[in-house]
Design an enzyme around this catalytic site. Structure first.
Site, PDB file in Angstrom:
ATOM      1  CG  HIS A  17      33.829  56.893  33.657  1.00  6.93           C
ATOM      2  ND1 HIS A  17      32.832  56.971  34.602  1.00  6.93           N
ATOM      3  CD2 HIS A  17      35.007  56.973  34.330  1.00  6.93           C
ATOM      4  CE1 HIS A  17      33.382  57.072  35.796  1.00  6.93           C
ATOM      5  NE2 HIS A  17      34.699  57.086  35.670  1.00  6.93           N
ATOM      6  CD  GLU A  87      29.782  56.561  32.724  1.00  2.36           C
ATOM      7  OE1 GLU A  87      30.287  57.024  33.750  1.00  2.36           O
ATOM      8  OE2 GLU A  87      30.216  56.813  31.577  1.00  2.36           O
ATOM      9  NE  ARG A 175      47.497  32.666  29.429  1.00  3.98           N
ATOM     10  CZ  ARG A 175      46.223  32.938  29.123  1.00  3.98           C
ATOM     11  NH1 ARG A 175      45.455  33.589  29.975  1.00  3.98           N
ATOM     12  NH2 ARG A 175      45.716  32.563  27.969  1.00  3.98           N
ATOM     13  NE  ARG A 229      46.147  28.525  29.218  1.00  6.60           N
ATOM     14  CZ  ARG A 229      45.958  28.944  30.483  1.00  6.60           C
ATOM     15  NH1 ARG A 229      44.963  29.760  30.746  1.00  6.60           N
ATOM     16  NH2 ARG A 229      46.769  28.581  31.453  1.00  6.60           N
TER      17      ARG A 229
HETATM   18  N1  URA Z   1      41.029  36.105  26.383  1.00  9.64           N
HETATM   19  C1  URA Z   1      41.227  35.629  27.634  1.00  9.64           C
HETATM   20  O1  URA Z   1      40.725  36.189  28.599  1.00  9.64           O
HETATM   21  N2  URA Z   1      42.002  34.535  27.776  1.00  9.64           N
HETATM   22  C2  URA Z   1      42.607  33.903  26.739  1.00  9.64           C
HETATM   23  O2  URA Z   1      43.317  32.917  26.945  1.00  9.64           O
HETATM   24  C3  URA Z   1      42.381  34.429  25.446  1.00  9.64           C
HETATM   25  C4  URA Z   1      41.592  35.527  25.295  1.00  9.64           C
END
Ligand code: URA
Length: 280
Positions: A17, A87, A175, A229
Site C-alpha cells: 500500500h 507497513e 453530528r 463543539r
Molecule cells: N477532526 C475531527 O475529527 N473532528 C473535528 O471536529 C475536527 C477535526
C-alpha cells in the site's frame, strides 16, 4: 525472483500500500491524515524529497534542524491508518507521531490550541481488530513528554489529556447525519465524553496508539483544535503550523535522547523527574 505472497503482499520488495521498502524512510515518522498536509510539513524542514504517493499514502523524507525525519499521510480514520502503521513497522519505523486536527469538546479550549493526547478512547473501530476493548490505547510516555517539552520550548499553547478517536466524522462525533438522522448513542456521546473530561474528537490516535503499544513501538499525537463543539466555532487550518512545529521538535528531542542512551527505554526516575518538573 521472489514468489508473490497473498499473506504478506509486497511489490518488487516494497510494501503493497505505501510502496516503500525497508530502510527507505527514517525511523521517526510524522503521520498526518491529509496527503495535502505533507506540503505544510515539508515547508518547515531544511530539505526534503518525495518517496512515494500511492492511494492516500504520500511519503516524504527530509531533515529538521539536522535530524532525519519522515512523514506519511494515513488518510482519514482507523482502517487506512492501521495499514500505514503495519507497513511502516515492517520497514523499520519505531516512532510514530500523529499530527493533525481535532474538534474540542471542552468549552474552555480555544481554537488553535494544540492538544497532546496521552490516551485515546477507542471508538476508532480498527483497533478492535487487534485487541479487546479493555486494552488501553495509550501513547508512549517518553513521546508525550517530548511533545510537552517541545510545546514549552516553542511557546505554543497546549493541553494534555485524553482524546476520543471515532470511526466516523458525523454520527461518531455527535453530528447529525443526512436529514438530521441520529440515534441515542450518537446524540449522547459528546456530552458523555465531556463529563469524563475528554478533551477532543479526532479519528486516528487510538489506532496508532494501540498498534504501537502491541508491537513495542512508540507513539504520540499532537493535533490543532480547529473546532470547538461547545461554542460551535470552526476555523480550518488554525494552529496546524504550530502542531507541526511541536511534532518536529519532539522528534529532535527523542532522536537526541536516543543517541545518548542507545535507544534504551527511559528509566522510571527519568520519567518521574520530567513529570515533576512539568506539573510541579
Ligand atoms: N477532526 C475531527 O475529527 N473532528 C473535528 O471536529 C475536527 C477535526
Amino acid at each position: 525472483m521472489e514468489r508473490p505472497s497473498a499473506k504478506a503482499p509486497t511489490v518488487e520488495g516494497k510494501m503493497y500500500h505505501i510502496m516503500l521498502g525497508p530502510g527507505e524512510i527514517p525511523p521517526y515518522v510524522l503521520l498526518p491524515g491529509d496527503p495535502g498536509r505533507i506540503d505544510d510539513i515539508v515547508a518547515t524542514w531544511d530539505e526534503w524529497r518525495e518517496l512515494a504517493f500511492h492511494r492516500e499514502y504520500r511519503s516524504v523524507k527530509g531533515r529538521y534542524k539536522g535530524v532525519e525525519i519522515g512523514a506519511v499521510s494515513t488518510g482519514i480514520g482507523g482502517p487506512s491508518t492501521a495499514i500505514a502503521v503495519e507497513e511502516l513497522a515492517r520497514i523499520g519505523v519505531h516512532t510514530f507521531i500523529r499530527v493533525g486536527t481535532t474538534g474540542a469538546i471542552q468549552p474552555d479550549i480555544e481554537l488553535g490550541t494544540v492538544i497532546i493526547g496521552y490516551a485515546a478512547v477507542r471508538y476508532d473501530g480498527a483497533s478492535g481488530e487487534y485487541a479487546p476493548p479493555e486494552y488501553p490505547a495509550a501513547a508512549t510516555p517518553e513521546v508525550v513528554l517530548a511533545l510537552v517539552e517541545a510545546a514549552e520550548r516553542l511557546g505554543v499553547p497546549y493541553r494534555v489529556g485524553v482524546v476520543a478517536s471515532t470511526a466516523t466524522f458525523h454520527l461518531g462525533q455527535s453530528r447529525p447525519g443526512f436529514r438530521g438522522y441520529e440515534w441515542s448513542r450518537s446524540r449522547e456521546r459528546l456530552a458523555d465524553l465531556q463529563r469524563m473530561g475528554v478533551l477532543s474528537f479526532e479519528m486516528e490516535a487510538a489506532t496508532i496508539f494501540t498498534l504501537a503499544s502491541l508491537y513495542g513501538l512508540r507513539a504520540g499525537c499532537v493535533c490543532a483544535a480547529i473546532a470547538n463543539r461547545v461554542t460551535d466555532e470552526f476555523k480550518p487550518g488554525v494552529g496546524v503550523r504550530e502542531a507541526i512545529l511541536v511534532a518536529n521538535e519532539a522528534v529532535r528531542i527523542l532522536a537526541e535522547a536516543d543517541r545518548e542512551k542507545g535507544r534504551k527505554p527511559a528509566s522510571i526516575t527519568t520519567l518521574y523527574n520530567a513529570v515533576r518538573k512539568l506539573y510541579g
